[in-house]
Scaffold this active site. Sequence first.
Site, short mmCIF file in Angstrom:
data_model
loop_
_atom_site.label_atom_id
_atom_site.label_comp_id
_atom_site.label_asym_id
_atom_site.label_seq_id
_atom_site.Cartn_x
_atom_site.Cartn_y
_atom_site.Cartn_z
N SER A 171 -11.26 -0.68 1.89
CA SER A 171 -10.70 -0.94 3.23
C SER A 171 -10.27 0.36 3.88
O SER A 171 -9.55 1.16 3.29
CB SER A 171 -9.49 -1.87 3.12
OG SER A 171 -9.93 -3.13 2.66
N ARG A 187 0.81 -1.23 0.00
CA ARG A 187 0.00 0.00 0.00
C ARG A 187 0.84 1.28 0.00
O ARG A 187 0.42 2.31 0.53
CB ARG A 187 -0.93 0.04 1.21
CG ARG A 187 -2.02 -1.00 1.18
CD ARG A 187 -3.02 -0.70 0.05
NE ARG A 187 -4.22 -1.48 0.20
CZ ARG A 187 -4.42 -2.69 -0.35
NH1 ARG A 187 -3.49 -3.23 -1.11
NH2 ARG A 187 -5.54 -3.34 -0.19
N GLU A 201 -5.75 3.21 5.63
CA GLU A 201 -5.41 3.06 4.21
C GLU A 201 -6.08 4.20 3.44
O GLU A 201 -5.53 4.72 2.48
CB GLU A 201 -5.93 1.70 3.71
CG GLU A 201 -5.67 1.48 2.24
CD GLU A 201 -6.11 0.10 1.77
OE1 GLU A 201 -5.94 -0.88 2.50
OE2 GLU A 201 -6.64 0.03 0.65
C1 FAD Z 1 -15.76 -1.31 -2.98
C2 FAD Z 1 -14.26 -1.03 -3.04
C3 FAD Z 1 -13.37 -2.08 -3.18
C4 FAD Z 1 -12.00 -1.85 -3.21
N1 FAD Z 1 -11.16 -2.92 -3.37
C5 FAD Z 1 -9.84 -2.71 -3.41
C6 FAD Z 1 -8.93 -3.80 -3.61
O1 FAD Z 1 -9.32 -4.96 -3.77
N2 FAD Z 1 -7.61 -3.54 -3.63
C7 FAD Z 1 -7.11 -2.26 -3.46
O2 FAD Z 1 -5.89 -2.08 -3.49
N3 FAD Z 1 -7.93 -1.22 -3.27
C8 FAD Z 1 -9.28 -1.40 -3.25
N4 FAD Z 1 -10.12 -0.33 -3.07
C9 FAD Z 1 -9.56 0.99 -2.78
C10 FAD Z 1 -9.32 1.87 -4.01
O3 FAD Z 1 -10.14 1.52 -5.08
C11 FAD Z 1 -7.88 1.84 -4.46
O4 FAD Z 1 -7.05 2.30 -3.42
C12 FAD Z 1 -7.62 2.69 -5.70
O5 FAD Z 1 -6.36 2.38 -6.19
C13 FAD Z 1 -7.72 4.20 -5.49
O6 FAD Z 1 -7.67 4.82 -6.76
P1 FAD Z 1 -8.46 6.17 -7.06
O7 FAD Z 1 -8.17 6.57 -8.46
O8 FAD Z 1 -9.89 6.02 -6.71
O9 FAD Z 1 -7.73 7.16 -6.06
P2 FAD Z 1 -8.37 8.31 -5.18
O10 FAD Z 1 -9.25 7.71 -4.13
O11 FAD Z 1 -8.97 9.36 -6.03
O12 FAD Z 1 -7.07 8.88 -4.48
C14 FAD Z 1 -6.34 8.11 -3.55
C15 FAD Z 1 -5.00 8.82 -3.30
O13 FAD Z 1 -4.23 8.80 -4.51
C16 FAD Z 1 -3.86 10.12 -4.88
N5 FAD Z 1 -3.85 10.16 -6.35
C17 FAD Z 1 -4.87 9.87 -7.22
N6 FAD Z 1 -4.47 10.02 -8.50
C18 FAD Z 1 -3.15 10.40 -8.44
C19 FAD Z 1 -2.16 10.73 -9.43
N7 FAD Z 1 -2.44 10.70 -10.73
N8 FAD Z 1 -0.93 11.09 -9.01
C20 FAD Z 1 -0.63 11.12 -7.68
N9 FAD Z 1 -1.52 10.85 -6.70
C21 FAD Z 1 -2.76 10.49 -7.08
C22 FAD Z 1 -4.93 11.02 -4.27
O14 FAD Z 1 -4.44 12.34 -4.07
C23 FAD Z 1 -5.17 10.30 -2.94
O15 FAD Z 1 -4.17 10.64 -2.01
C24 FAD Z 1 -11.51 -0.53 -3.08
C25 FAD Z 1 -12.41 0.54 -2.98
C26 FAD Z 1 -13.77 0.30 -2.97
C27 FAD Z 1 -14.72 1.46 -2.86
#
Ligand code: FAD
Length: 313
Positions: free
Chosen positions: A213, A163, A307
Amino acid sequence: MLKKIKKNYPLADLTTFKIGGPAEYFIKISAKEELKEAFAWAKEKNIQVSILGGGSNLLISDQGVKGLVVLVKNEKLSVHGERMAVGAGASLAKVLSHAISCNLSGLEWSNGIPRATMGGAIRGNAEAFGCSISDIVETVEVFDVKKNKFEVLSRSMCFFGYRKSVFSANKNLIICEAVLKMLRKNKKQIEELVERSLEFRLDKYPNLPSAGSVFKNLDPEEIKKKNSLFFDREIKNKIGRQGLVGAGLIIDFLGLKGKTIGGAKVSLEHANHIVNTGKATADEVAQLISLIKTQARNKFRINLREEIQYLGF
Ligand SMILES: Cc1cc2nc3c(=O)[nH]c(=O)nc-3n(C[C@H](O)[C@H](O)[C@H](O)COP(=O)(O)OP(=O)(O)OC[C@H]3O[C@@H](n4cnc5c(N)ncnc54)[C@H](O)[C@@H]3O)c2cc1C
C-alpha cells in the site's frame, strides 16, 4: 568491518519494487554487534546511515542513497514455550513457518507479504485482517544510536499505533531483536488461517513488483470534517476494518485505477498499489504519487499520506 563494506552497491534487487540506484556504501550485518560497529564507522566518516530490511515498503531514489546503507540480516530464531526470540532481519515468512511447526499462533495474517522482515514490520506496526505485529510483541531490543548502546523496550514503550511506533518517530532507535509472545493452538486451526490469508492476497494483490500500500488509510472523521457532502454520499457506508477508510477507495473515486506515468501504474487490482510494469523509475513512481495526492486534495479536500518510505530523496 572495513572489508565487509562495499562501495556503489546496487539496491534495486533488494526491494520489492525493483527500483532505485546504488548505495554509496553498503554493509550486510548478521549480528547486532556489527550494527554498532557500522554506526561507529559512519560516524568517523561523518556520513548518514540508512536501514534496509526486506525492502517491501520502500521507494529508493534513482540517484541512489548517499552514506552507508545497512542491510539488517540477523535472522536468529529460538522458541521458549510460547515465546519466540527473533532477529530483526528474520523474514516474516521464516518466522511464520517456524511458528507453524511449533503450533504457535499470532502471525497467520502475514502469510503472503513478500520479503518483509521483523524489524520493518515492528517499525511500521504491520497488520492485516484486524491483527497486527503489536499484538504479539512482548519486548524489543534496540540499538540507540544517540546513547551508543543496546536497550530493551517493553511493548508499552513501543507506542504502537496505526502504521506507527516509537521506531518510526525516532530514527535513532534501530531494532535488533524482539521477543514475541504467541499462543499455542491446534496446528489445523493455524494452517486454515494461514491458507485464508494467502488466498485473500492472491485474489486482491497485483502480481507485478510493488511496495504494497502506497498510502495510509484514512480517519473517517477527518474526511467528514473536510468534505461532509462527499462523506455522506460516498464514504459513510464504506468504513472498513479498524474503523478506517481505505485509501484505495479514494483513488478509485478519482478514476485513477490504471493511470500510468512511464513504467509506473496504479494497479487495476488494488488502487492503493502502484506497480512497476517493467522499467519504472523512482521518479515516475514519485510523479504518480504526487498526482494522486494533488487530485485527492483538489477534488475531495483529502490529504493522502504515504505509508511507503522514501530512501535517498
Ligand atoms: C505485495 C505486498 C503486500 C503487502 N501487504 C502488507 C500487509 O498486508 N500489511 C502490512 O502491514 N504491510 C504490507 N506490506 C508492506 C510491507 O511488507 C510492510 O510494511 C513490512 O513490514 C516492511 O518490512 P521490510 O522489512 O520490508 O521493511 P523495509 O521496506 O526494508 O523498510 C521499511 C522502513 O522500516 C525501516 N526499518 C527496516 N528495518 C528496520 C530495523 N531493524 N530497525 C529500524 N527501522 C527499520 C526502514 O529504514 C524503512 O524506513 C506489503 C508489501 C507488499 C510488497
